[in-house]
Design a protein around this motif. Sequence first.
Motif, short mmCIF file in Angstrom:
data_model
loop_
_atom_site.label_atom_id
_atom_site.label_comp_id
_atom_site.label_asym_id
_atom_site.label_seq_id
_atom_site.Cartn_x
_atom_site.Cartn_y
_atom_site.Cartn_z
N CYS A 1 -7.76 2.68 10.50
CA CYS A 1 -8.05 2.95 9.21
C CYS A 1 -8.79 1.88 8.35
CB CYS A 1 -6.86 3.45 8.21
SG CYS A 1 -5.86 4.80 9.15
N PRO A 2 -8.57 0.79 8.46
CA PRO A 2 -9.05 -0.40 7.69
C PRO A 2 -10.64 -0.48 7.98
CG PRO A 2 -7.02 -1.25 8.21
CD PRO A 2 -7.40 0.10 9.09
N ALA A 3 -11.08 -0.01 9.41
CA ALA A 3 -12.53 -0.05 9.67
C ALA A 3 -13.39 0.67 8.59
CB ALA A 3 -12.74 0.25 11.13
N LEU A 4 -12.87 1.65 7.99
CA LEU A 4 -13.76 2.65 7.30
C LEU A 4 -14.00 2.25 5.96
CD1 LEU A 4 -13.31 4.72 9.53
CD2 LEU A 4 -13.37 6.49 7.63
N PHE A 5 -13.13 1.02 5.46
CA PHE A 5 -13.24 0.92 3.80
C PHE A 5 -13.62 -0.69 3.72
CE2 PHE A 5 -10.25 4.14 4.81
CZ PHE A 5 -10.44 5.21 3.54
N ASP A 6 -14.88 -0.57 3.33
CA ASP A 6 -15.51 -1.77 2.72
C ASP A 6 -14.61 -2.40 1.60
OD1 ASP A 6 -17.19 -4.13 2.31
OD2 ASP A 6 -18.91 -2.57 1.90
N LEU A 7 -14.41 -3.70 1.59
CA LEU A 7 -13.75 -4.28 0.56
C LEU A 7 -14.48 -5.10 -0.18
CD1 LEU A 7 -10.24 -5.37 2.22
CD2 LEU A 7 -10.96 -3.13 1.15
N GLY A 8 -15.64 -5.46 0.12
CA GLY A 8 -16.59 -6.28 -0.58
C GLY A 8 -16.69 -7.51 0.20
N THR B 1 0.92 -1.14 -0.19
CA THR B 1 0.17 0.03 -0.09
C THR B 1 0.99 1.13 -0.06
OG1 THR B 1 -0.40 -0.06 2.43
CG2 THR B 1 -1.93 -1.09 1.20
N GLY B 2 2.19 0.99 0.12
CA GLY B 2 3.18 2.14 0.24
C GLY B 2 2.65 3.28 1.28
N LYS B 3 2.38 4.38 0.82
CA LYS B 3 2.02 5.45 1.99
C LYS B 3 0.74 5.11 2.61
CE LYS B 3 4.94 8.99 -0.12
NZ LYS B 3 5.26 8.23 -1.58
N SER B 4 -0.22 4.31 2.01
CA SER B 4 -1.47 4.26 2.34
C SER B 4 -1.72 3.32 3.62
CB SER B 4 -2.32 3.77 1.47
OG SER B 4 -3.87 3.80 1.86
N CYS B 5 -2.55 3.43 4.37
CA CYS B 5 -2.47 2.84 5.55
C CYS B 5 -3.74 1.44 5.93
CB CYS B 5 -2.97 3.89 6.84
SG CYS B 5 -4.19 4.97 6.52
N HIS B 6 -4.16 1.23 4.73
CA HIS B 6 -5.19 0.48 4.56
C HIS B 6 -5.35 -0.02 3.28
CE1 HIS B 6 -6.83 4.42 3.52
NE2 HIS B 6 -7.65 3.81 2.57
#
Lengths: 239, 113
Positions: A145-152, A109-114
């Motif tokens: 952070c990963p709590a906010l992003f539904d992945l499907g 993810t590089g600079k991204s946290c999720h």
Amino acid sequence: MCGYCGCGQSDHQHEHHHEHDQRLIAIEQDILAANQDYADKNRAYLSQRGMLALNFVSSPGSGKTTLLVETIRALGGAYPISVIEGDQQTDRDAQRIAETGVSVLQINTGKSCHLDAHRIGHALQDLPLEDNSLVFIENVGNLVCPALFDLGERAKVVILSVTEGDDKPLKYPHMFDQATLMIINKIDLLPYVTFDVDACVAYAKRINPEISVLKTAATTGEGIDVWCDWLRMQKHNDR
Amino acid sequence: MHEFNICLDILNILEAQAEQHQIHHIKTLTLAVGNLAGIEIDALKFSFPIAAAKSIAKDCDLVIIPVEGRAHCSHCVDEIVIKSLWDACPDCGNYDYEVTQGKELKIRNMEVG
């Protein structure tokens, strides 16, 4: 109706600006809608191919990868399995998963946290995937952070190791609010740490009364059978 | 810190809007952020000017309208106000409630000039 925000009330005030050289453009758009669209597409694709996808979330070092490796071994080829690994850097986790013989794709993810649903959509296209398989998504180690992003995914599984402290559900409530299952891992270390399992479960249920709880020690194999039963049940219910 | 990524998502939406409305500069941007949305408003305010530095929202004023957390308590069947997901129902002390408001993360509008 309020002509400004369209909320159905006309008796409240907004800070309107009426200078004629200025324009107010109503947008009313969910900021995470783009991610949600990708997540919905992923969910439809996974469902169409009969795949059960789980999103594994935790702090760094909770034992996610070890748990996945032991799970793949314990299931012994009962289902085709693919793994998507998310880490800021390196493919160390993917190498460990690859040793089990299942297909794996590492996302850095590089600079991204999720992980986000767009990246997962590409991963689902890039991985060799069999119909009716299990898809394990190991998210970036991060309880925020990963709590906010539904992945499907069908469900989020939050892993909490006993070395982290029993109050994590209270400190990181969003993740425990989103999870269907909490796995308390490294229970073989309980004699050496001050971790109150009952308090931890009570805290998690306070945030999310529906959450299920399992206890495992991935390195000794304790509780892996019950966890595999949970997986089989989810797979069965998914048909 | 996911707030920076959220800012990039905001800018994507703004750029699409700008193209649609033929806009070259945004003066004020108004967001609605729920108290239960998992967003740190200070972090969002810190990140936004950095993310927007080379965009149509450069130097724009960011207005954030907080949205109160509300829930429906399963025990006393009341609508309650909660400040966080770990709050007990202020009426009966239970934690079994369904959040009905406060997870919003929306762009409300933009003022252009």
